[in-house]
Design a protein around this motif. Structure first.
Motif, short mmCIF file in Angstrom:
data_model
loop_
_atom_site.label_atom_id
_atom_site.label_comp_id
_atom_site.label_asym_id
_atom_site.label_seq_id
_atom_site.Cartn_x
_atom_site.Cartn_y
_atom_site.Cartn_z
N ALA A 43 0.85 -1.19 0.00
CA ALA A 43 0.00 0.00 0.00
C ALA A 43 0.89 1.24 0.00
O ALA A 43 1.91 1.28 0.70
N GLU A 44 0.50 2.23 -0.77
CA GLU A 44 1.33 3.44 -0.91
C GLU A 44 1.62 4.10 0.43
O GLU A 44 2.76 4.49 0.71
N PHE A 45 0.62 4.23 1.29
CA PHE A 45 0.78 4.95 2.55
C PHE A 45 0.91 3.99 3.72
O PHE A 45 0.15 4.05 4.70
N ASP A 46 1.87 3.10 3.64
CA ASP A 46 2.08 2.06 4.64
C ASP A 46 3.54 2.07 5.06
O ASP A 46 4.42 2.08 4.18
N PRO A 47 3.85 2.06 6.36
CA PRO A 47 5.25 1.99 6.77
C PRO A 47 5.94 0.73 6.25
O PRO A 47 7.16 0.72 6.05
N LEU A 48 5.19 -0.33 5.98
CA LEU A 48 5.78 -1.59 5.51
C LEU A 48 6.02 -1.62 4.00
O LEU A 48 6.58 -2.59 3.49
N ARG A 49 5.60 -0.59 3.30
CA ARG A 49 5.68 -0.58 1.83
C ARG A 49 7.07 -0.91 1.30
O ARG A 49 7.24 -1.81 0.48
N ASP A 50 8.08 -0.20 1.76
CA ASP A 50 9.42 -0.36 1.18
C ASP A 50 10.01 -1.74 1.42
O ASP A 50 10.62 -2.33 0.52
N GLU A 51 9.81 -2.30 2.61
CA GLU A 51 10.39 -3.62 2.86
C GLU A 51 9.64 -4.70 2.09
O GLU A 51 10.23 -5.68 1.66
N GLY A 52 8.34 -4.52 1.89
CA GLY A 52 7.60 -5.47 1.07
C GLY A 52 8.08 -5.44 -0.37
O GLY A 52 8.30 -6.48 -1.00
N GLU A 53 8.28 -4.24 -0.90
CA GLU A 53 8.75 -4.10 -2.27
C GLU A 53 10.20 -4.55 -2.41
O GLU A 53 10.58 -5.13 -3.44
N ALA A 54 11.01 -4.32 -1.39
CA ALA A 54 12.39 -4.79 -1.41
C ALA A 54 12.44 -6.32 -1.40
O ALA A 54 13.26 -6.94 -2.08
N TYR A 55 11.54 -6.94 -0.64
CA TYR A 55 11.48 -8.40 -0.60
C TYR A 55 11.05 -8.95 -1.96
O TYR A 55 11.62 -9.94 -2.45
N ALA A 56 10.07 -8.32 -2.60
CA ALA A 56 9.65 -8.75 -3.93
C ALA A 56 10.83 -8.66 -4.91
O ALA A 56 11.05 -9.58 -5.71
N ALA A 57 11.58 -7.57 -4.84
CA ALA A 57 12.75 -7.41 -5.71
C ALA A 57 13.81 -8.47 -5.43
O ALA A 57 14.40 -9.03 -6.35
N ALA A 58 14.02 -8.78 -4.15
CA ALA A 58 15.00 -9.81 -3.78
C ALA A 58 14.56 -11.18 -4.29
O ALA A 58 15.39 -11.97 -4.76
#
Length: 157
Positions: A82-97
């Motif tokens: 979700a755009e306005f979620d503190p967890l956004r970046d780590e979720g997207e980083a995990y997807a990239a990993a």
């Protein structure tokens, strides 16, 4: 993490705004960490209590899978953020990993929504869209698995 880490390996990863790093240091913790339903201070509280009770290190790969050496034999994944979620970046980083490790991965960010939107499909249109995407992915994965006779018998039991 790899298939070898699990007695019964998962066949699919459906990750909705996943917490993947107990360091909670992504930029989204700063940008979206206050006034957006889930807050950084709440996440600190959750992590502290989870780690205290589990007697696990924040660096354990089963606590912080973003820190694991991922392998291509992991189950395919759908990662929803979700755009306005503190967890956004780590979720997207995990997807990239996962993608970098060769794991088939779909990552979808829903803009304009906060953590928790997925659980409100009757109130928030993007919650309905995320639920429909998840159901389509699960139907695709488990529908093909259940085509195998042994899997169909196991599912019936």
């Amino acid at each position: 993490m790899s298939h070898e880490d699990f007695e019964t390996p998962p066949v699919y990863q459906l990750l909705v705004y996943p917490a993947t790093d107990a360091a909670y240091s992504g930029r989204s913790y700063t940008v979206n960490g206050s006034g957006m339903f889930l807050e950084t201070e709440s996440m600190r509280w959750f992590w502290d209590h989870y780690l205290d009770r589990a007697e696990l290190s924040a660096y354990n790969i089963f606590v912080s899978p973003l820190r694991a050496r991922l392998t291509p034999d992991l189950a395919p994944a759908l990662v929803i953020t979700a755009e306005f979620d503190p967890l956004r970046d780590e979720g997207e980083a995990y997807a990239a990993a996962l993608r970098d490790a060769g794991v088939p991965t779909v990552q979808k960010r829903f803009d304009g929504v906060i953590h928790g939107f997925f659980g409100m499909p009757h109130v928030i249109d993007k919650g309905r869209q995320a639920l429909e995407l998840s159901c389509a992915e699960l139907r695709s994965v488990f529908g093909s698995i259940l085509q195998h006779e042994a899997a169909a018998v196991a599912a019936d039991n």
